[in-house]
Scaffold this motif. Structure first.
Motif, PDB file in Angstrom:
ATOM      1  N   PRO A   1     115.943  42.609   1.087  1.00 55.20           N
ATOM      2  CA  PRO A   1     116.867  41.854   0.233  1.00 55.20           C
ATOM      3  C   PRO A   1     116.450  41.864  -1.238  1.00 55.20           C
ATOM      4  N   GLU A   2     115.157  41.782  -1.513  1.00 57.70           N
ATOM      5  CA  GLU A   2     114.681  41.805  -2.896  1.00 57.70           C
ATOM      6  C   GLU A   2     114.923  43.164  -3.540  1.00 57.70           C
ATOM      7  N   ALA A   3     114.728  44.232  -2.767  1.00 57.47           N
ATOM      8  CA  ALA A   3     114.992  45.578  -3.279  1.00 57.47           C
ATOM      9  C   ALA A   3     116.466  45.719  -3.653  1.00 57.47           C
ATOM     10  N   ALA A   4     117.338  45.225  -2.790  1.00 60.81           N
ATOM     11  CA  ALA A   4     118.773  45.304  -3.080  1.00 60.81           C
ATOM     12  C   ALA A   4     119.122  44.516  -4.337  1.00 60.81           C
ATOM     13  N   ASP A   5     118.485  43.359  -4.512  1.00 64.51           N
ATOM     14  CA  ASP A   5     118.708  42.534  -5.699  1.00 64.51           C
ATOM     15  C   ASP A   5     118.269  43.278  -6.962  1.00 64.51           C
ATOM     16  N   LEU A   6     117.099  43.902  -6.907  1.00 65.96           N
ATOM     17  CA  LEU A   6     116.578  44.622  -8.061  1.00 65.96           C
ATOM     18  C   LEU A   6     117.440  45.832  -8.413  1.00 65.96           C
ATOM     19  N   LEU A   7     117.984  46.484  -7.383  1.00 66.84           N
ATOM     20  CA  LEU A   7     118.760  47.703  -7.603  1.00 66.84           C
ATOM     21  C   LEU A   7     120.243  47.436  -7.790  1.00 66.84           C
ATOM     22  N   GLY A   8     120.679  46.200  -7.487  1.00 64.69           N
ATOM     23  CA  GLY A   8     122.105  45.890  -7.598  1.00 64.69           C
ATOM     24  C   GLY A   8     122.943  46.644  -6.590  1.00 64.69           C
ATOM     25  N   CYS A   9     122.449  46.726  -5.344  1.00 64.87           N
ATOM     26  CA  CYS A   9     123.164  47.471  -4.306  1.00 64.87           C
ATOM     27  C   CYS A   9     123.098  46.701  -2.995  1.00 64.87           C
TER      28      CYS A   9
END
Length: 267
Positions: free
Chosen positions: A138-146
């Motif tokens: 979830p944090e990766a998706a938040d950082l990447l906006g995806c």
């Protein structure tokens, strides 16, 4: 020599995550723990009830005080709260020559947001200062906006996309994927390393990200190469999760057992 490890993060009065978990993990892995507190929270195993961010002047003073007196061998960064705190911490890191592990804490285990959405851009700007970032999916998706990765291939693509934001290395944690294994993916400029561990059936997983990143910082501060430090930290966390049900802490997502090895040795 015992490495001096600095954790910069928020406080969790229940002891399962944040500064309290960091100090336990650093100590259990052989380091001397120091802390700079960025936020006070009211939280327990069921959720977060209140958050009060610390004054940036006090955060800067904490960092300066430690720098003026104590050798710092590695730094772990956790909850930062807002853009002003992120900028203050970035300024405090200037000139320090030691490994920096950034755990981009954004949302607590129960779903409570711990980083203002407006601060995500500022956090992306801190990534190039990190030797390693340790986001979950979830944090990766938040950082990447995806969208959040749901397969190993999507996870691999996102790990490389995070590397493009210029941290020196990415450890993308796959604990949110389905299956019997909990896969993590370490991506550096030179290599890609997949680390698997059996998924352990327990609800006591509060503070796993804090614990892993702190253990990693400790081994890096002790001079271990990144792949070896990652293996050691993951093995420690897996054992701490396996021992978690020996604890009886709260009615929600309980903590892992940071000192499992010490209690086993004493029996």
């Amino acid at each position: 020599m015992i490495p001096n490890i600095l954790t910069i993060a928020g406080s969790d009065p229940s002891g399962g995550a944040g500064i309290q978990a960091d100090i336990k993990a650093i100590s259990a892995n052989g380091g001397y723990a120091m802390s700079v507190i960025t936020a006070l929270t009211a939280q327990n195993t069921r959720g977060v009830q209140a958050v009060s961010l610390c004054d940036t002047g006090l955060i800067a003073a904490q960092m300066a005080s430690l720098r003026d007196d104590i050798r710092i061998d590695a730094i772990k960064i956790g909850m930062l709260g807002d853009a002003a705190i992120i900028e203050t911490v970035a300024e405090g890191l200037a000139g320090l020559d030691c490994p920096v592990v950034l755990d981009p804490v954004m949302v607590a285990k129960g779903g409570d947001r711990l980083l203002a959405e407006a601060a995500v851009t500022a956090l992306r700007g801190l990534l190039p200062r990190a030797d390693l970032i340790t986001p979950n999916l979830p944090e990766a998706a938040d950082l990447l906006g995806c969208a959040e990765a749901t397969t190993l291939e999507e996870m691999r693509d996102q790990a490389h996309a995070l590397r493009a934001l210029e941290p020196r290395a990415v450890l993308l944690k796959g604990g949110h994927l389905q299956g019997d294994q909990s896969p993590d993916l370490l991506v550096t400029e030179q290599e890609e390393l997949r680390l698997d561990a059996p998924r352990i059936a327990t609800r006591n997983t509060h503070g796993t990200g804090c614990t892993l990143s702190s253990a990693l910082a400790t081994w890096l501060g002790a001079g271990e190469p990144l792949p070896d430090a990652t293996r050691r930290a993951k093995a420690y966390l897996s054992a701490a999760i396996a021992g978690a049900d020996r604890l009886s802490v709260g009615a929600g997502h309980g903590p892992v057992h940071h000192f499992h090895a010490f209690q086993e040795d004493s029996q």
